[in-house]
Design an enzyme around this catalytic site. Sequence first.
Site, PDB file in Angstrom:
ATOM      1  CD  GLU A 264     -18.909  -3.393 -11.194  1.00 39.58           C
ATOM      2  OE1 GLU A 264     -18.575  -4.457 -10.620  1.00 39.58           O
ATOM      3  OE2 GLU A 264     -18.174  -2.748 -11.946  1.00 39.58           O
ATOM      4  CB  CYS A 301     -16.388  -6.963 -11.624  1.00 42.54           C
ATOM      5  SG  CYS A 301     -16.131  -5.875 -12.998  1.00 42.54           S
TER       6      CYS A 301
HETATM    7  P1  NAP Z   1     -12.707  -2.040  -1.372  1.00 44.55           P
HETATM    8  O1  NAP Z   1     -12.065  -2.576  -0.161  1.00 44.55           O
HETATM    9  O2  NAP Z   1     -14.165  -2.153  -1.466  1.00 44.55           O
HETATM   10  O3  NAP Z   1     -12.285  -0.500  -1.497  1.00 44.55           O
HETATM   11  C1  NAP Z   1     -12.693   0.324  -2.573  1.00 44.55           C
HETATM   12  C2  NAP Z   1     -12.640   1.773  -2.121  1.00 44.55           C
HETATM   13  O4  NAP Z   1     -13.672   1.998  -1.173  1.00 44.55           O
HETATM   14  C3  NAP Z   1     -11.342   2.142  -1.432  1.00 44.55           C
HETATM   15  O5  NAP Z   1     -11.028   3.450  -1.806  1.00 44.55           O
HETATM   16  C4  NAP Z   1     -11.687   2.075   0.032  1.00 44.55           C
HETATM   17  O6  NAP Z   1     -10.975   3.001   0.800  1.00 44.55           O
HETATM   18  C5  NAP Z   1     -13.143   2.481   0.047  1.00 44.55           C
HETATM   19  N1  NAP Z   1     -13.878   1.850   1.131  1.00 44.55           N
HETATM   20  C6  NAP Z   1     -13.986   0.519   1.376  1.00 44.55           C
HETATM   21  N2  NAP Z   1     -14.777   0.309   2.447  1.00 44.55           N
HETATM   22  C7  NAP Z   1     -15.188   1.530   2.875  1.00 44.55           C
HETATM   23  C8  NAP Z   1     -16.008   1.974   3.956  1.00 44.55           C
HETATM   24  N3  NAP Z   1     -16.567   1.122   4.788  1.00 44.55           N
HETATM   25  N4  NAP Z   1     -16.198   3.295   4.095  1.00 44.55           N
HETATM   26  C9  NAP Z   1     -15.609   4.182   3.251  1.00 44.55           C
HETATM   27  N5  NAP Z   1     -14.812   3.814   2.246  1.00 44.55           N
HETATM   28  C10 NAP Z   1     -14.603   2.511   2.048  1.00 44.55           C
HETATM   29  O7  NAP Z   1     -12.133  -2.711  -2.669  1.00 44.55           O
HETATM   30  P2  NAP Z   1     -10.650  -2.853  -3.188  1.00 44.55           P
HETATM   31  O8  NAP Z   1      -9.672  -2.120  -2.337  1.00 44.55           O
HETATM   32  O9  NAP Z   1     -10.726  -2.458  -4.592  1.00 44.55           O
HETATM   33  O10 NAP Z   1     -10.349  -4.409  -3.141  1.00 44.55           O
HETATM   34  C11 NAP Z   1     -10.588  -5.185  -2.012  1.00 44.55           C
HETATM   35  C12 NAP Z   1     -11.464  -6.369  -2.386  1.00 44.55           C
HETATM   36  O11 NAP Z   1     -12.629  -5.918  -3.064  1.00 44.55           O
HETATM   37  C13 NAP Z   1     -10.838  -7.361  -3.344  1.00 44.55           C
HETATM   38  O12 NAP Z   1     -10.028  -8.303  -2.733  1.00 44.55           O
HETATM   39  C14 NAP Z   1     -12.066  -7.975  -3.975  1.00 44.55           C
HETATM   40  O13 NAP Z   1     -12.569  -8.988  -3.175  1.00 44.55           O
HETATM   41  C15 NAP Z   1     -13.064  -6.872  -4.021  1.00 44.55           C
HETATM   42  N6  NAP Z   1     -13.186  -6.224  -5.351  1.00 44.55           N
HETATM   43  C16 NAP Z   1     -14.177  -6.631  -6.169  1.00 44.55           C
HETATM   44  C17 NAP Z   1     -14.337  -6.033  -7.399  1.00 44.55           C
HETATM   45  C18 NAP Z   1     -15.436  -6.447  -8.306  1.00 44.55           C
HETATM   46  O14 NAP Z   1     -15.614  -5.788  -9.314  1.00 44.55           O
HETATM   47  N7  NAP Z   1     -16.165  -7.466  -8.027  1.00 44.55           N
HETATM   48  C19 NAP Z   1     -13.485  -5.015  -7.824  1.00 44.55           C
HETATM   49  C20 NAP Z   1     -12.469  -4.616  -6.969  1.00 44.55           C
HETATM   50  C21 NAP Z   1     -12.357  -5.227  -5.727  1.00 44.55           C
HETATM   51  P3  NAP Z   1      -9.582   2.627   1.484  1.00 44.55           P
HETATM   52  O15 NAP Z   1      -8.885   1.650   0.607  1.00 44.55           O
HETATM   53  O16 NAP Z   1      -8.908   3.931   1.573  1.00 44.55           O
HETATM   54  O17 NAP Z   1      -9.915   2.025   2.780  1.00 44.55           O
END
Ligand code: NAP
Length: 525
Positions: A264, A301
């Site tokens: 999601e 989200c």
């Molecule tokens: P994220 O960067 O997507 O990370 C979520 C989880 O996935 C973390 O545990 C991360 O690990 C892991 N991950 C990310 N990329 C990966 C990859 N290429 N391979 C393996 N694992 C991976 O999201 P976030 O840390 O929650 O927030 C960052 C950004 O995501 C926010 O600024 C926002 O833009 C977006 N976000 C959107 C929503 C939504 O519902 N729309 C919700 C939350 C976040 P690590 O952190 O250990 O690297």
Amino acid sequence: MISGTNSIGYTSSKKGKVTFKTFNPKENKNTEWTFYEATSNEIDDAVELATNAFKVYKHISGLRKAEFLEEIATEIEALGDELINTYCKESGLPEGRARGERGRTMGQLRAFANVLKEGSWVEAVIEKAQPNREPMPKSDIRKMLFPLGPVVVFGASNFPLAFSTAGGDTASALAAGCPVIVKSHPMHAGTGELVSSAIIKAAEKTGMPNGVFSNLNSSGIEVGQQLVKHPKVKAVGFTGSINGGTALYKLANERDEPIPVFAEMGSINPVVILPSALENDSDAWATKYASSITMGAGQFCTNPGLVLGIKGEKLNGFINKLSEEILKLEPTCMLHPNIHAKYQEGKKELSGQNGVTVTANYEKDTNENTAQPSILKVSGADFLANTKLHKEVFGPFSVVVTCENVTELENILNHLEGQLTGTILGSEDDLEKHTNVVDALQSRVGRLLFNGVPTGVEVCSSMVHGGPFPASTDARFTSVGTSAIKRWVRPVSFQDWPNKLLPQALQDENPLKITRLIEGVYSKN
Ligand code: NAP
């Protein structure tokens, strides 16, 4: 007490040398805890244990699994203020939100327990043999849903409880009969460890097999990648960014045995404001939307990131009021400096696009990591010509598009990417007059709202929290509500199988007393 260790089934483990700390965004400093990143061997051990646990867990009755889920809820509550204080420290979110999210998490677990007690979720279908059918006899064929196997869950940054360690993905997978390995979110590893201890206590108390749940720490992408590539992992649940979700989806599809990834991801949740809403309730909607856009520092989200209306004085009045109201609200702290930095970057990039006017930008001094809300205005033509304006900016931010006419509005909706929600503000008469707009919106979203705000997602059986890509990787499923269980199962048919050796849900006598589809008719007989 937070120890920073991983949980491999019932065993605490810290074999690695890599450590990391969580961060207190309100105080702008590290927390006191140190976490041990899971090693490659620890990952293998967790998956191996989950695979063995699956052999037992998949046969455990719905009633016993329900007991397990209910006990997890009880143990989470028993963590008391330590959980609430850790949550607030690691997220910068207020205590009221922490308590609310804890209640929602316990409510979700209990809702899945009720689904298991009722039992019909397995979708049993029975079609009896017709030995005298011409020209060929028909076999006895029966089918029902079975769990997939070990599931990896990635905790979300923005919901440390309800979409993380014991959140909707974990609760639904455990309910389905799948062991779960959580890749803890590095921003709230302490909260994750406490919840994980509650799950493990509940598993031990209710006699679940060792390995039914594991929790692994990591501060980089390697642990998650190894888990998704592991041949014994059978499905993945994820909530987070489009980049992260898409990367994991691709990785899972490159495996020798591809597996489903239910991610999601991003959404800008379009809101269409139709003439009567501007005519009659413009100021009230502007005030409501100022709150919705800034709620939780915009880190939802379902945050309304796009408002579409037909250009004119009335729409200008709405934009002015929205801009005025949003600047009256006290800005709040974001989850982490990285999320804050991404918000600033996204806001700056979109504000500088061709044809964009910034109608509100909070400029008073704020603490570090505090999100300053902003509203942009752009014409329909400029919006259509520039897909950068269609991207999610995660934070208290929204773009209002002034469309030339209804045809342009409809055209814009048809050019949007998939979304979690779509909202229409107006009258029933407006809805009837704008069926093309409604159809266009429906084709892009998982949930349609009439005269409301999209923030706030009810956990219930009729909820759809998903949508066409990139809102999610599979629009046929929801990640919120009891139907989320359907992500972790697959149907199996039994042909001419002896009655006493069939799963109970398919036996003639219906010993579980569940509703089944028998010869095309739903029945408990
Ligand atoms: P994220 O960067 O997507 O990370 C979520 C989880 O996935 C973390 O545990 C991360 O690990 C892991 N991950 C990310 N990329 C990966 C990859 N290429 N391979 C393996 N694992 C991976 O999201 P976030 O840390 O929650 O927030 C960052 C950004 O995501 C926010 O600024 C926002 O833009 C977006 N976000 C959107 C929503 C939504 O519902 N729309 C919700 C939350 C976040 P690590 O952190 O250990 O690297």
